[in-house]
Design a protein around this motif. Structure first.
Motif, PDB file in Angstrom:
ATOM      1  N   LEU A 203      -4.065  -2.491   3.017  1.00 30.76           N
ATOM      2  CA  LEU A 203      -3.964  -1.573   1.817  1.00 30.76           C
ATOM      3  C   LEU A 203      -4.593  -0.249   2.397  1.00 30.76           C
TER       4      LEU A 203
ATOM      5  N   GLY B 281      -8.786  -0.796  -1.636  1.00 35.63           N
ATOM      6  CA  GLY B 281      -8.671  -1.603  -0.265  1.00 35.63           C
ATOM      7  C   GLY B 281     -10.111  -1.589   0.411  1.00 35.63           C
TER       8      GLY B 281
ATOM      9  N   ILE C  24      -5.589   3.876  -3.968  1.00 41.07           N
ATOM     10  CA  ILE C  24      -5.448   2.735  -3.066  1.00 41.07           C
ATOM     11  C   ILE C  24      -6.338   2.560  -1.900  1.00 41.07           C
TER      12      ILE C  24
ATOM     13  N   THR D 237       0.656   3.763  -2.964  1.00 40.41           N
ATOM     14  CA  THR D 237       0.250   5.095  -2.587  1.00 40.41           C
ATOM     15  C   THR D 237       1.253   6.212  -3.136  1.00 40.41           C
TER      16      THR D 237
ATOM     17  N   SER E  54       0.975  -0.998  -0.017  1.00 40.18           N
ATOM     18  CA  SER E  54       0.015   0.049  -0.059  1.00 40.18           C
ATOM     19  C   SER E  54       0.976   1.265   0.029  1.00 40.18           C
TER      20      SER E  54
END
Length: 383
Positions: A104, A71, A67, A59, A55
């Protein structure tokens, strides 16, 4: 916008805490051996660590909005898979997917908040986010235990999944105007290497604070029930003791006391907070009366309330927007590893509750001393 992201943080941790009292019994009900039960519980943290790191990288590359959305949707869907777990091995697979997808969310959410926080108010901002984490820690386990006794673990997970999907839909409409896309990576981003995170003294202290905060949580989760039981009290008392520290922490997060995190250097409040946590552990190792146990947990709550905003502020101060996602990814990876290490180390050493609390207290006080060593050098590096 910020309030909505705080809600995402709350429900992400709410999902984590609501599964704590129910996952072991659920695994046993599916025919898991004690080894597979422990593996099922730990599998979430293992895959969550991987998700946190990935993540962070994604990101920085795609921006926190994308993201965060992925997620929330993926985590929501994965929570419905518990209804299809019919044996220990299938449960292990579900736990891996759930932990990975959940991993995430949090780095992207905190990067979203950090990139939009005023520098003069970044301490107050992370204190408020800490209050939502603390609230989830209080409500989540009670919700999981009560609802599971009347329905079942798959139902709890399905409800959590529905909430995550609803948050994903709302996030698409509420946060898309804040989408962050870097069209031309800066020269600083191109030169960045992960090892730089572990060479910055402020970042290292933030990572250490995150790890040992959750290390102490792992010790509490393992050892506090044993101590309470040895004194003749039931699991309800353990729950109340854990809630007591959460309530104290939330009060410090939300009351005007949160202004201190913008006025005092984060490394100082970090050392103060983790020192209080260490002293509370030493206190817990010695006291035998319930009132003193509550006092010790109140001190722990104060320490927690000083430590959590401090390590977040330290991370923000030690990173730039170009690689803050990676920083938060590793930061929350240390969170996930810490809770497993805390219970694992104490379990491996086979210590009684007195020895476990004493060892943890000494470790936390040592970390507090380390945080203060070389403070002038760290100030020059940050500058």
């Amino acid at each position: 916008m910020r309030i909505f992201v705080y809600l995402i943080v709350f429900f992400s941790f709410f999902d984590l805490f609501s599964q704590l009292p129910v996952m072991s019994p659920f695994a046993l009900s599916l025919g898991a051996t004690p080894f597979l039960t422990g593996l099922a519980v730990g599998m979430y943290s293992f895959s969550n660590t991987i998700g946190n790191i990935i993540s962070g990288f994604m990101t920085d590359r795609r921006g926190p909005f994308v993201i965060l959305l992925i997620g929330l949707f993926a985590s929501g869907l994965s929570l419905f898979l518990y209804s299809f777990a019919y044996g220990p091995l299938s449960l292990l697979g579900v736990r891996f997917v759930h932990g990975f997808m959940e991993g995430l969310i949090v780095p992207a959410a905190f990067t979203f908040l950090a990139n939009r926080a005023e520098e003069s108010k970044r301490g107050k901002s992370v204190a408020i986010s800490g209050a939502f984490v603390g609230l989830a820690a209080i409500i989540g386990p009670a919700y999981g235990g009560i609802v599971a006794s009347k329905t079942g673990t798959p139902f709890i997970m399905a409800v959590n999944g529905g909430i995550m999907l609803l948050l994903a839909i709302c996030a698409f409409f509420i946060l898309r105007s804040f989408t962050y896309v870097r069209k031309h990576p800066s020269s600083q981003a191109n030169r960045f290497r992960v090892k730089q995170l572990f060479q910055h003294p402020g970042m290292v202290r933030a990572f250490a604070g995150a790890f040992f905060l959750m290390f102490s949580q792992g010790v509490l989760a393992l050892v506090l029930p044993l101590k309470v039981e040895s004194l003749g009290f039931d699991t309800k008392t353990t729950g109340l003791l854990l809630s007591a520290f959460g309530v104290v922490a939330i009060l410090i997060f939300l009351l005007p006391t949160n202004r201190i995190f913008d006025r005092v250097r984060p490394v100082v409040t970090l050392a103060f907070g983790i020192s209080l946590m260490g002293l509370s552990m030493l206190f817990l190792s010695q006291v035998e009366e319930l009132n003193f146990l509550y006092a010790a947990m109140a001190v722990y709550g104060i320490g927690f309330a000083f430590l959590f905003p401090s390590i977040n502020s330290l991370l923000i101060d030690s990173s730039s927007a170009e690689f803050r996602g990676k920083a938060y990814g590793y930061f929350y990876a240390f969170f996930s590893i810490g809770v497993v290490a805390g219970s694992g180390v104490i379990g491996a050493l086979d210590l009684n509750y007195k020895g476990a609390f004493m060892l943890t207290g000494i470790i936390l006080l040592t970390v507090a001393l380390y945080a203060l060593i070389g403070i002038r050098k760290m100030k020059r590096t940050t500058a």
